[in-house]
Design an enzyme around this catalytic site. Structure first.
Site, PDB file in Angstrom:
ATOM      1  N   ARG A  91      -9.131   5.875   1.301  1.00 31.36           N
ATOM      2  CA  ARG A  91      -9.360   7.414   2.016  1.00 31.36           C
ATOM      3  C   ARG A  91      -9.642   6.667   3.336  1.00 31.36           C
ATOM      4  O   ARG A  91      -9.714   5.503   3.673  1.00 31.36           O
ATOM      5  CB  ARG A  91     -10.677   7.746   0.804  1.00 31.36           C
ATOM      6  CG  ARG A  91     -11.498   8.541   2.119  1.00 31.36           C
ATOM      7  CD  ARG A  91     -12.760   9.327   0.797  1.00 31.36           C
ATOM      8  NE  ARG A  91     -13.562  10.222   1.684  1.00 31.36           N
ATOM      9  CZ  ARG A  91     -13.245  11.494   1.249  1.00 31.36           C
ATOM     10  NH1 ARG A  91     -12.310  11.761   0.879  1.00 31.36           N
ATOM     11  NH2 ARG A  91     -13.914  12.719   2.036  1.00 31.36           N
ATOM     12  N   LEU A  93     -10.064   6.427   6.849  1.00 35.16           N
ATOM     13  CA  LEU A  93     -11.289   5.841   8.011  1.00 35.16           C
ATOM     14  C   LEU A  93     -11.909   7.420   8.810  1.00 35.16           C
ATOM     15  O   LEU A  93     -10.463   6.768   9.587  1.00 35.16           O
ATOM     16  CB  LEU A  93     -12.064   4.864   7.876  1.00 35.16           C
ATOM     17  CG  LEU A  93     -12.479   3.878   6.576  1.00 35.16           C
ATOM     18  CD1 LEU A  93     -12.391   2.021   6.723  1.00 35.16           C
ATOM     19  CD2 LEU A  93     -12.882   4.059   6.113  1.00 35.16           C
ATOM     20  N   HIS A 109      -1.835  -4.821   3.385  1.00 34.11           N
ATOM     21  CA  HIS A 109      -0.922  -3.852   2.828  1.00 34.11           C
ATOM     22  C   HIS A 109      -0.265  -4.649   3.102  1.00 34.11           C
ATOM     23  O   HIS A 109       0.412  -5.172   3.139  1.00 34.11           O
ATOM     24  CB  HIS A 109      -0.681  -2.862   4.124  1.00 34.11           C
ATOM     25  CG  HIS A 109       0.408  -1.311   3.943  1.00 34.11           C
ATOM     26  ND1 HIS A 109       0.391  -0.756   4.030  1.00 34.11           N
ATOM     27  CD2 HIS A 109       1.635  -1.769   4.975  1.00 34.11           C
ATOM     28  CE1 HIS A 109       1.290   0.036   4.098  1.00 34.11           C
ATOM     29  NE2 HIS A 109       2.699  -0.578   4.212  1.00 34.11           N
ATOM     30  N   LEU A 144      -3.377   4.637  11.503  1.00 33.88           N
ATOM     31  CA  LEU A 144      -2.752   3.744  10.083  1.00 33.88           C
ATOM     32  C   LEU A 144      -2.427   2.746  10.114  1.00 33.88           C
ATOM     33  O   LEU A 144      -0.894   2.410  10.352  1.00 33.88           O
ATOM     34  CB  LEU A 144      -2.227   5.171   9.993  1.00 33.88           C
ATOM     35  CG  LEU A 144      -1.131   4.854   8.550  1.00 33.88           C
ATOM     36  CD1 LEU A 144      -2.778   4.710   7.228  1.00 33.88           C
ATOM     37  CD2 LEU A 144      -0.806   6.064   7.487  1.00 33.88           C
ATOM     38  N   ASP A 145      -2.361   1.816   9.630  1.00 35.01           N
ATOM     39  CA  ASP A 145      -1.998   0.395   9.061  1.00 35.01           C
ATOM     40  C   ASP A 145      -1.482  -0.569  10.578  1.00 35.01           C
ATOM     41  O   ASP A 145      -0.365  -1.174  10.538  1.00 35.01           O
ATOM     42  CB  ASP A 145      -0.273   0.518   8.464  1.00 35.01           C
ATOM     43  CG  ASP A 145      -0.750   1.947   6.850  1.00 35.01           C
ATOM     44  OD1 ASP A 145      -2.066   1.032   6.790  1.00 35.01           O
ATOM     45  OD2 ASP A 145      -0.488   1.901   5.980  1.00 35.01           O
ATOM     46  N   GLU A 174      -1.028 -11.050  -1.494  1.00 38.30           N
ATOM     47  CA  GLU A 174      -2.150 -10.435  -1.749  1.00 38.30           C
ATOM     48  C   GLU A 174      -3.216 -11.066  -2.084  1.00 38.30           C
ATOM     49  O   GLU A 174      -3.639 -11.344  -0.807  1.00 38.30           O
ATOM     50  CB  GLU A 174      -2.350  -9.255  -1.809  1.00 38.30           C
ATOM     51  CG  GLU A 174      -1.352  -7.987  -1.634  1.00 38.30           C
ATOM     52  CD  GLU A 174      -1.850  -6.631  -2.312  1.00 38.30           C
ATOM     53  OE1 GLU A 174      -2.336  -6.377  -2.268  1.00 38.30           O
ATOM     54  OE2 GLU A 174       0.159  -5.448  -2.283  1.00 38.30           O
TER      55      GLU A 174
END
Lengths: 213, 213
Positions: A91, A93, A109, A144-145, A174
């Site tokens: 989701r 933010l 990511h 984003l990212d 990760e």
């Protein structure tokens, strides 16, 4: 000891990796709350099993994104985390949420950003024909990212890789990367210069992490 | 034995690395011509010292890009290369030039493409705060720094890196990567599927390069 909040929407394997590192004494941290926007997320059930402060905040129960975020922020304000770890939190933010915790929200990511942002990063890497991909832990900012990068770990893209097989190998990295970042943050010895996050430079004026003591 | 043409504009350190690999018997290839658009390029002087077929084709002597390229293409047609290696060739190729040698023109770029295309890739990586960068050898197509990727090698970006210090370490990897790619191409055992360049998959139906024989 740093206080961590976890936000997740699914299985939360990065949450599990963080928990395991704490339990094994490899990370000096405590998980002060686990929040999911998806009530049936397996990661939330796991958090309950582990006896952690667990919060189902169903996004469908709120008419607007800010209304949902208000409840998430209320739980966070009570839990008083040092850092908020997004661990498969599906989701976006709002800028207001991000502004409430500047340089304290982390995301992971599954690519070497700025390559392959957005969804299906592993499939993007395979289709592009990249020979190397990996994962990135970064601070969350308004884009984003795109926030400042804390750690990146590489994974070879093999000739016979599918998006799924590559994703599985990236996921292993990760888990290592997220714990690595939190360990570094728990030492408090970092600073942000522009977009660069620099570690271990302030101890006695010598380089810590990457060089000789 | 593959026949290589080299196009360069400067010192041509990748050209030197390719030459050294051939001289040392590590690469089954021959350099059939070295072309520079800059008469005073040190790499061109070096090619002459080595007794290679060396061609100064000064871009300032031609009124248009196609006119200059026509002369370059004429020299190449005589030399009959299997592959054309751009080695710091600081001039964009026209689509017509690229179309004349489909999947036979190679370039090396000092980043992990698609991250940091264009000029000053090393400075871009440092300013972005990337923790990993590297180099990419790719086929040249109609778009800048965008053709199918043959090899990528990674380099850690250190906290105390400048664009210059990072560039120096990437350059070491460039020399390894370019020779590595040419060695693979010299074996002829590769194919292109979409954007993916796959190696060593056709020998006895088994995977060659990346797996067990």
């Amino acid at each position: 000891m740093i206080r961590l909040a976890i936000l997740l929407s699914g299985r939360g394997s990065n949450f599990q990796a963080i928990h395991d590192a704490i339990a094994a004494g490899r990370l000096d941290a405590t998980i002060v709350c686990v929040i999911s926007n998806v009530p049936e997320a397996p990661g939330l059930a796991r958090a309950r099993e582990l006896g952690l402060s667990s919060h189902s905040i169903d996004q469908r129960a709120y008419s607007t994104r800010p209304a949902h975020e208000e409840e998430v922020l209320r739980v966070l304000a009570e839990a008083q985390p040092d850092f908020i770890c997004l661990a498969g939190y599906m989701r976006l933010l709002t800028p207001a949420f991000v502004a409430a915790y500047p340089s304290r929200i982390l995301n992971i990511h599954p690519s070497l950003l700025p390559a392959f942002p957005g969804v299906n990063a592993q499939a993007q890497a395979v289709e592009y024909g990249a020979k190397v991909s990996g994962c990135t832990v970064h601070f969350v900012d308004q884009n984003l990212d795109a926030g400042p990068i804390l750690v990146q770990r590489t994974v070879e893209v093999r000739d016979d890789d599918t998006a799924e097989s590559l994703a599985a190998r990236i996921l292993e990295q990760e888990h290592i990367a997220y714990v690595d970042v939190l360990r570094k943050l728990s030492r408090g010895d970092y600073r942000i210069e522009g977009r660069r996050v620099l570690f271990g430079l302030t101890v006695n004026g010598a380089r810590g992490e990457n060089g000789l003591p």
